[in-house]
Motif scaffolding. Structure first.
Motif, short mmCIF file in Angstrom:
data_model
loop_
_atom_site.label_atom_id
_atom_site.label_comp_id
_atom_site.label_asym_id
_atom_site.label_seq_id
_atom_site.Cartn_x
_atom_site.Cartn_y
_atom_site.Cartn_z
N UNK A 13 0.84 -1.20 0.00
CA UNK A 13 0.00 0.00 0.00
C UNK A 13 0.87 1.25 0.00
N UNK A 14 1.95 1.22 0.73
CA UNK A 14 2.85 2.38 0.75
C UNK A 14 3.51 2.57 -0.61
N UNK A 15 3.84 1.48 -1.28
CA UNK A 15 4.35 1.54 -2.65
C UNK A 15 3.30 2.18 -3.56
N UNK A 16 2.04 1.79 -3.37
CA UNK A 16 0.94 2.37 -4.16
C UNK A 16 0.86 3.87 -3.94
N UNK A 17 1.03 4.31 -2.72
CA UNK A 17 1.01 5.75 -2.44
C UNK A 17 2.21 6.45 -3.08
N UNK A 18 3.34 5.76 -3.14
CA UNK A 18 4.51 6.32 -3.83
C UNK A 18 4.24 6.46 -5.32
N UNK A 19 3.61 5.46 -5.90
CA UNK A 19 3.21 5.54 -7.31
C UNK A 19 2.25 6.72 -7.49
N UNK A 20 1.31 6.85 -6.56
CA UNK A 20 0.36 7.96 -6.62
C UNK A 20 1.04 9.32 -6.52
N UNK A 21 2.09 9.40 -5.71
CA UNK A 21 2.85 10.65 -5.58
C UNK A 21 3.47 11.04 -6.92
N UNK A 22 4.15 10.09 -7.54
CA UNK A 22 4.79 10.36 -8.84
C UNK A 22 3.74 10.69 -9.89
N UNK A 23 2.64 9.97 -9.87
CA UNK A 23 1.54 10.19 -10.82
C UNK A 23 0.95 11.58 -10.63
N UNK A 24 0.78 11.99 -9.38
CA UNK A 24 0.25 13.33 -9.09
C UNK A 24 1.21 14.40 -9.58
N UNK A 25 2.51 14.19 -9.36
CA UNK A 25 3.50 15.16 -9.84
C UNK A 25 3.49 15.25 -11.37
N UNK A 26 3.30 14.13 -12.04
CA UNK A 26 3.21 14.15 -13.51
C UNK A 26 1.96 14.90 -13.96
N UNK A 27 0.87 14.72 -13.23
CA UNK A 27 -0.38 15.43 -13.55
C UNK A 27 -0.19 16.93 -13.37
N UNK A 28 0.43 17.31 -12.27
CA UNK A 28 0.70 18.73 -12.01
C UNK A 28 1.59 19.30 -13.11
N UNK A 29 2.66 18.57 -13.44
CA UNK A 29 3.57 19.03 -14.50
C UNK A 29 2.81 19.24 -15.80
#
Length: 162
Positions: A97-113
């Motif tokens: 689950x923590x890995x999933x949140x890490x993926x979500x973090x990177x995904x969110x940063x890509x969305x913001x970018x």
């Protein structure tokens, strides 16, 4: 008393909750997806409005959920809601689950970018997909990034089997 289906048990095991007994998971069941539902909703609103500043608000939440076994929303639930509902604390989140949140973090940063660089279509696509993946785990306990974690590192084993 609530029960836990074999399907739900398998989905929660995929998220790394192998050391948590069925009775606990059944009694806290409807609250297990709260963190992902809150994040999915906030990501969907930020994406729909194409507001990178709003999405930046989610980044520290996602980072904390990645590095801590207690998701920030679970922390709030564990110290407030559960006392009103009489349910147990949400168990600590395991590595899948923590890995999933890490993926979500990177995904969110890509969305913001994408939004900040003027590529609105890509921002909508990334943010929409992120929101859908988070909503899927919030409503069905199916966590695609946790499945990826299991494919890379193998299934989480109970402490007694390690």
């Amino acid at each position: 008393m609530a029960t836990l289906s074999a399907t739900r048990r398998k989905r929660l095991d995929t998220q790394g909750l192998v050391d948590v007994d069925d009775a606990t998971l059944a009694s806290v069941g409807r609250w297990m997806g709260l963190a992902f539902g809150v994040c999915a909703t906030l990501a969907a609103v930020g994406t729909a409005l194409a507001l990178p500043l709003f999405l930046w608000f989610l980044v520290p939440i996602a980072v904390l959920a990645t590095v801590s076994p207690v998701h920030p929303v679970d922390f709030i639930y564990n110290h407030t809601v559960r006392h009103v509902t009489g349910t147990p604390s949400i168990p600590k989140r395991a590595m899948p689950t923590r890995f999933a949140c890490g993926v979500g973090t990177v995904w969110m940063l890509a969305t913001i970018w994408a939004f900040e660089s003027g590529n609105t279509a890509l921002g909508y696509g990334l943010g929409g997909a992120l929101s859908c993946v988070a909503l899927l785990v919030a409503t069905t306990d199916i966590c695609i990034p946790s499945m990826i974690y299991g494919a890379i590192f193998g299934p989480t084993k109970p402490c007694s089997a390690r």
